[in-house]
Design an enzyme around this catalytic site. Structure first.
Site, PDB file in Angstrom:
ATOM      1  N   ASP A  13     -92.787 -37.873  -2.454  1.00 46.70           N
ATOM      2  CA  ASP A  13     -91.594 -36.868  -2.050  1.00 46.70           C
ATOM      3  C   ASP A  13     -92.284 -35.607  -2.105  1.00 46.70           C
ATOM      4  OD1 ASP A  13     -90.115 -38.995  -1.270  1.00 46.70           O
ATOM      5  OD2 ASP A  13     -88.951 -39.025  -3.217  1.00 46.70           O
ATOM      6  N   LYS A  16     -95.007 -34.108   1.990  1.00 40.00           N
ATOM      7  CA  LYS A  16     -96.197 -34.524   2.796  1.00 40.00           C
ATOM      8  C   LYS A  16     -95.589 -34.464   4.461  1.00 40.00           C
ATOM      9  CE  LYS A  16     -96.281 -38.128   0.821  1.00 40.00           C
ATOM     10  NZ  LYS A  16     -95.317 -38.151  -0.347  1.00 40.00           N
ATOM     11  N   ALA A  39     -91.943 -45.348   2.026  1.00 35.98           N
ATOM     12  CA  ALA A  39     -91.955 -43.787   2.192  1.00 35.98           C
ATOM     13  C   ALA A  39     -90.846 -43.441   3.177  1.00 35.98           C
ATOM     14  CB  ALA A  39     -93.485 -43.711   3.189  1.00 35.98           C
ATOM     15  N   GLY A  40     -90.575 -42.164   2.834  1.00 38.71           N
ATOM     16  CA  GLY A  40     -89.664 -41.276   3.591  1.00 38.71           C
ATOM     17  C   GLY A  40     -90.126 -40.103   3.802  1.00 38.71           C
ATOM     18  N   THR A 130     -88.231 -49.663  -4.230  1.00 41.06           N
ATOM     19  CA  THR A 130     -87.582 -49.425  -3.234  1.00 41.06           C
ATOM     20  C   THR A 130     -86.941 -50.635  -2.427  1.00 41.06           C
ATOM     21  OG1 THR A 130     -89.324 -49.397  -1.533  1.00 41.06           O
ATOM     22  CG2 THR A 130     -88.921 -47.326  -2.547  1.00 41.06           C
ATOM     23  N   ARG A 306     -83.461 -38.195  -7.811  1.00 41.12           N
ATOM     24  CA  ARG A 306     -84.606 -38.084  -8.212  1.00 41.12           C
ATOM     25  C   ARG A 306     -84.566 -37.335  -9.559  1.00 41.12           C
ATOM     26  NH1 ARG A 306     -86.702 -35.567  -2.422  1.00 41.12           N
ATOM     27  NH2 ARG A 306     -86.685 -37.337  -1.373  1.00 41.12           N
ATOM     28  N   LEU A 333     -90.826 -23.734  -3.134  1.00 41.17           N
ATOM     29  CA  LEU A 333     -90.895 -22.580  -4.205  1.00 41.17           C
ATOM     30  C   LEU A 333     -89.532 -21.905  -4.139  1.00 41.17           C
ATOM     31  CD1 LEU A 333     -92.773 -21.202  -6.034  1.00 41.17           C
ATOM     32  CD2 LEU A 333     -93.328 -19.266  -4.164  1.00 41.17           C
ATOM     33  N   GLY A 426     -88.507 -23.040   2.257  1.00 46.15           N
ATOM     34  CA  GLY A 426     -87.512 -23.799   2.963  1.00 46.15           C
ATOM     35  C   GLY A 426     -87.850 -24.872   3.851  1.00 46.15           C
TER      36      GLY A 426
HETATM   37  P1  GDP Z   1     -92.476 -36.509   1.479  1.00 45.11           P
HETATM   38  O1  GDP Z   1     -92.160 -38.113   1.301  1.00 45.11           O
HETATM   39  O2  GDP Z   1     -93.756 -36.233   0.806  1.00 45.11           O
HETATM   40  O3  GDP Z   1     -92.583 -36.318   3.222  1.00 45.11           O
HETATM   41  O4  GDP Z   1     -91.345 -35.576   1.097  1.00 45.11           O
HETATM   42  P2  GDP Z   1     -89.758 -36.037   1.456  1.00 45.11           P
HETATM   43  O5  GDP Z   1     -89.431 -35.811   3.087  1.00 45.11           O
HETATM   44  O6  GDP Z   1     -89.278 -37.530   0.754  1.00 45.11           O
HETATM   45  O7  GDP Z   1     -88.836 -34.970   0.690  1.00 45.11           O
HETATM   46  C1  GDP Z   1     -89.288 -33.726   0.637  1.00 45.11           C
HETATM   47  C2  GDP Z   1     -87.684 -32.899   0.896  1.00 45.11           C
HETATM   48  O8  GDP Z   1     -87.927 -31.480   0.774  1.00 45.11           O
HETATM   49  C3  GDP Z   1     -87.257 -32.980   2.295  1.00 45.11           C
HETATM   50  O9  GDP Z   1     -85.918 -33.064   2.426  1.00 45.11           O
HETATM   51  C4  GDP Z   1     -87.778 -31.889   3.095  1.00 45.11           C
HETATM   52  O10 GDP Z   1     -86.987 -31.506   4.002  1.00 45.11           O
HETATM   53  C5  GDP Z   1     -87.752 -30.835   1.710  1.00 45.11           C
HETATM   54  N1  GDP Z   1     -88.594 -29.787   1.763  1.00 45.11           N
HETATM   55  C6  GDP Z   1     -89.944 -29.670   2.261  1.00 45.11           C
HETATM   56  N2  GDP Z   1     -90.733 -28.765   1.629  1.00 45.11           N
HETATM   57  C7  GDP Z   1     -89.528 -27.746   1.545  1.00 45.11           C
HETATM   58  C8  GDP Z   1     -89.548 -26.326   1.263  1.00 45.11           C
HETATM   59  O11 GDP Z   1     -90.450 -25.674   1.052  1.00 45.11           O
HETATM   60  N3  GDP Z   1     -88.313 -25.903   0.533  1.00 45.11           N
HETATM   61  C9  GDP Z   1     -87.019 -26.634   0.613  1.00 45.11           C
HETATM   62  N4  GDP Z   1     -86.150 -25.985   0.195  1.00 45.11           N
HETATM   63  N5  GDP Z   1     -87.160 -27.981   1.093  1.00 45.11           N
HETATM   64  C10 GDP Z   1     -88.275 -28.355   1.464  1.00 45.11           C
HETATM   65  P1  IMO Z   2     -93.010 -40.972  -0.064  1.00 45.28           P
HETATM   66  O1  IMO Z   2     -94.189 -41.370   0.730  1.00 45.28           O
HETATM   67  C1  IMO Z   2     -91.419 -41.529  -4.031  1.00 45.28           C
HETATM   68  C2  IMO Z   2     -91.596 -45.311  -5.902  1.00 45.28           C
HETATM   69  C3  IMO Z   2     -90.225 -46.219  -6.136  1.00 45.28           C
HETATM   70  C4  IMO Z   2     -90.811 -46.831  -7.440  1.00 45.28           C
HETATM   71  C5  IMO Z   2     -92.272 -47.217  -7.119  1.00 45.28           C
HETATM   72  C6  IMO Z   2     -92.677 -48.621  -6.474  1.00 45.28           C
HETATM   73  O2  IMO Z   2     -91.886 -40.702   0.501  1.00 45.28           O
HETATM   74  O3  IMO Z   2     -93.427 -39.902  -0.861  1.00 45.28           O
HETATM   75  P2  IMO Z   2     -92.358 -49.587  -3.969  1.00 45.28           P
HETATM   76  O4  IMO Z   2     -91.175 -50.046  -3.331  1.00 45.28           O
HETATM   77  O5  IMO Z   2     -93.398 -48.859  -3.500  1.00 45.28           O
HETATM   78  O6  IMO Z   2     -93.016 -50.938  -4.743  1.00 45.28           O
HETATM   79  O7  IMO Z   2     -91.791 -48.870  -5.500  1.00 45.28           O
HETATM   80  O8  IMO Z   2     -92.867 -46.369  -6.166  1.00 45.28           O
HETATM   81  N1  IMO Z   2     -91.808 -44.862  -4.604  1.00 45.28           N
HETATM   82  C7  IMO Z   2     -91.708 -43.584  -3.922  1.00 45.28           C
HETATM   83  N2  IMO Z   2     -91.395 -42.476  -4.772  1.00 45.28           N
HETATM   84  N3  IMO Z   2     -91.757 -41.299  -2.839  1.00 45.28           N
HETATM   85  C8  IMO Z   2     -92.067 -42.324  -2.048  1.00 45.28           C
HETATM   86  O9  IMO Z   2     -92.705 -42.221  -0.870  1.00 45.28           O
HETATM   87  C9  IMO Z   2     -92.299 -43.723  -2.756  1.00 45.28           C
HETATM   88  N4  IMO Z   2     -92.659 -44.938  -2.438  1.00 45.28           N
HETATM   89  C10 IMO Z   2     -92.202 -45.621  -3.453  1.00 45.28           C
HETATM   90  O10 IMO Z   2     -89.279 -45.304  -6.258  1.00 45.28           O
HETATM   91  O11 IMO Z   2     -90.868 -46.133  -8.689  1.00 45.28           O
HETATM   92 MG    MG Z   3     -90.329 -39.119   0.768  1.00 43.78          MG
END
Ligand code: GDP
Ligand code: IMO
Ligand code: MG
Length: 439
Positions: A13, A16, A39-40, A130, A306, A333, A426
């Protein structure tokens, strides 16, 4: 001819999705190489907030191809739903744009049921997965009994094999977990329909990557999760079941290391973790709560809050080593604005062999391989820096950042030894500071 690899440098999270969306401007192919719909990945652009679970985060760029690689485990129900959501927004997800490697693996409904039952059975030791069936599917893959995406090419035969696998899983559900079995017939019927829908998207993923690289195109490799969730190098057993690191891009897509031109680690300006397991810089106070609220730190996939904490440079140094990072993309940041003092962990300390002598042992190296009990003994050594009060969400160059924010970024670079080439201020596509100040 080059591949750019984007990986998470913390516990997932990190942002990426938005970094991949940014770098996709340079790419002709964007390929997910590991994980599944655990993943999300969020992309905020063109008036949409996309929450992508399986479709690569380059999908909003119309001129490139997206590939779900061999290292991915695919829940076809989720993929079809995601494709429908994107199509409803006018995004082309046809077979010429979105491809699925025939060697990717298939998640069955009983994999999900087993995941839930197994984690519940762990009691206090639960990983907090998850519950998307990730662990059981990779386990079946390693045991060489799983169905692959390529098996969907013959939907009838695929459906029969789904029914057989569900029966095998049902026995395990009943005998090991006293859990309810699922209907093999229903699963077979549903999976037959998914197979017919997805079959036109099947491809030889490695051949596609190879052709692109040979033609001088740029392949952007997108990781799911993050370093500390990696099956081999993370905080085992509190990890996911795939290779989340740069090496995973090579095995998960099927190309060799000489093609990699750049590896970018994505890190938040602080640290978060969803699920159980050690977290040395975790904040269980109002500062942690504040970061969670300001940063909207609730899981994209499960909605779970989280866990939040200070930035950990011991972890980022580890990310540089394991992935061979060329640079860091530092997101969120802006979330730190308004905090009077900021801390970052520069090392860990623990009691020495003879605590009565008062000697402390210190390490700058993440103590990963000795397990979570050993990791729990280490306490972070913090460096304190001044914060900044200004709203930085409109800043587009490093020079315009408040001096304290500049110092914060510079200190990370000094400590970790690689440049910060991208800063997120942002969530929107344009809310970035890049090395050459482009947007
Ligand atoms: P990922 O799984 O690594 O793609 O990350 P996620 O999408 O799960 O979580 C990142 C969250 O932070 C999302 O809600 C994004 O829209 C948000 N986000 C990403 N970059 C920034 C940033 O620079 N500033 C803020 N405020 N939010 C961000
Ligand atoms: P993205 O790609 C954050 C965590 C789960 C749990 C552990 C194992 O969005 O960054 P699983 O369902 O994979 O067997 O769970 O890994 N987890 C994540 N945490 N971001 C993710 O993906 C995750 N995918 C799995 O919360 O602790
Ligand atoms: Mg994510």
């Amino acid at each position: 001819m080059s591949a750019i690899v984007v990986v998470g440098a913390q516990w997932g999270d990190e942002g990426k999705g938005r970094v991949v969306d940014y770098l996709a401007r340079e790419a002709q192919l964007v390929a997910r190489f590991n994980g599944g719909d655990n993943a999300g990945h969020t992309v905020v652009a063109e008036g949409h907030t996309l929450k992508l679970h399986l479709v690569p985060s380059g999908i909003l760029h119309p001129d490139l191809i997206c590939l779900i690689g061999a290292g991915v485990v695919v829940n076809p129900e989720r993929l079809v739903a995601e494709m429908d959501e994107l199509a409803a927004l006018g995004v082309d997800v046809g077979p010429s744009r979105l491809k699925i490697s025939a060697a990717a693996h298939t998640i069955l409904p009983t994999h999900r049921a087993l995941d839930g039952a197994r984690d519940a059975a762990r009691g206090r030791g639960a990983i907090g997965t998850t519950r998307r069936g990730i662990g059981p599917t990779y386990a079946d893959k390693a045991a060489r009994v799983n169905l692959r995406a390529g098996d969907m090419a013959n939907s009838e035969q695929f459906a029969e094999r789904v029914a057989e696998a569900v029966q095998v899983h049902n026995r395990r559900l009943r005998e090991q977990y006293s859990a309810e079995p699922l209907s093999p017939e229903q699963a077979a019927a549903e999976y037959c329909a998914y197979a017919q829908r997805l079959a036109p998207h099947l491809t030889d993923g490695s051949a596609l990557v190879g052709e692109m690289l040979a033609a001088g195109k740029t392949v952007l490799c997108e990781a799911a999760q993050g370093l500390l969730l990696d099956l081999d190098h993370g905080t085992y057993p509190y990890v996911t079941s795939s290779s989340t690191v740069a090496g995973g891009a090579l095995t998960g897509l099927g190309f060799g290391p000489r093609h990699v031109s750049r590896v970018i680690g994505v890190a938040k300006a602080y640290t978060t973790r969803v699920g159980a397991g050690p977290f040395p810089t975790e904040l269980l106070d109002e500062v942690g709560d504040r970061i969670r609220e300001v940063g909207s730190e609730y899981g994209t996939t499960t909605g779970r809050p989280r866990r939040c904490g200070w930035l950990d440079l011991v972890i980022l140094r580890y990310a540089v080593r394991i992935n061979g990072l060329n640079g860091l993309a530092l997101t969120k940041l802006d979330v730190l604005s308004g905090l009077e003092r900021l801390k970052m962990a520069v090392a860990y300390e623990r009691d020495g062999a003879r605590p009565e002598c008062g000697r402390r042992e210190r390490t700058e190296v993440f103590p990963a391989e000795f397990g979570v009990e050993s990791l729990a003994q280490w306490k972070p050594v913090y460096e304190e820096l001044p914060g900044w009060a200004e709203d930085i969400s409109g800043v587009r160059s490093r020079d315009e950042l408040p001096p304290a924010a500049r110092e914060y970024v510079a200190r990370i670079e000094e400590q970790v030894g690689v440049p910060v080439t991208f800063i997120g201020v942002g969530p929107e596509r344009g809310q970035t500071i890049t090395m050459n100040n482009e947007q």
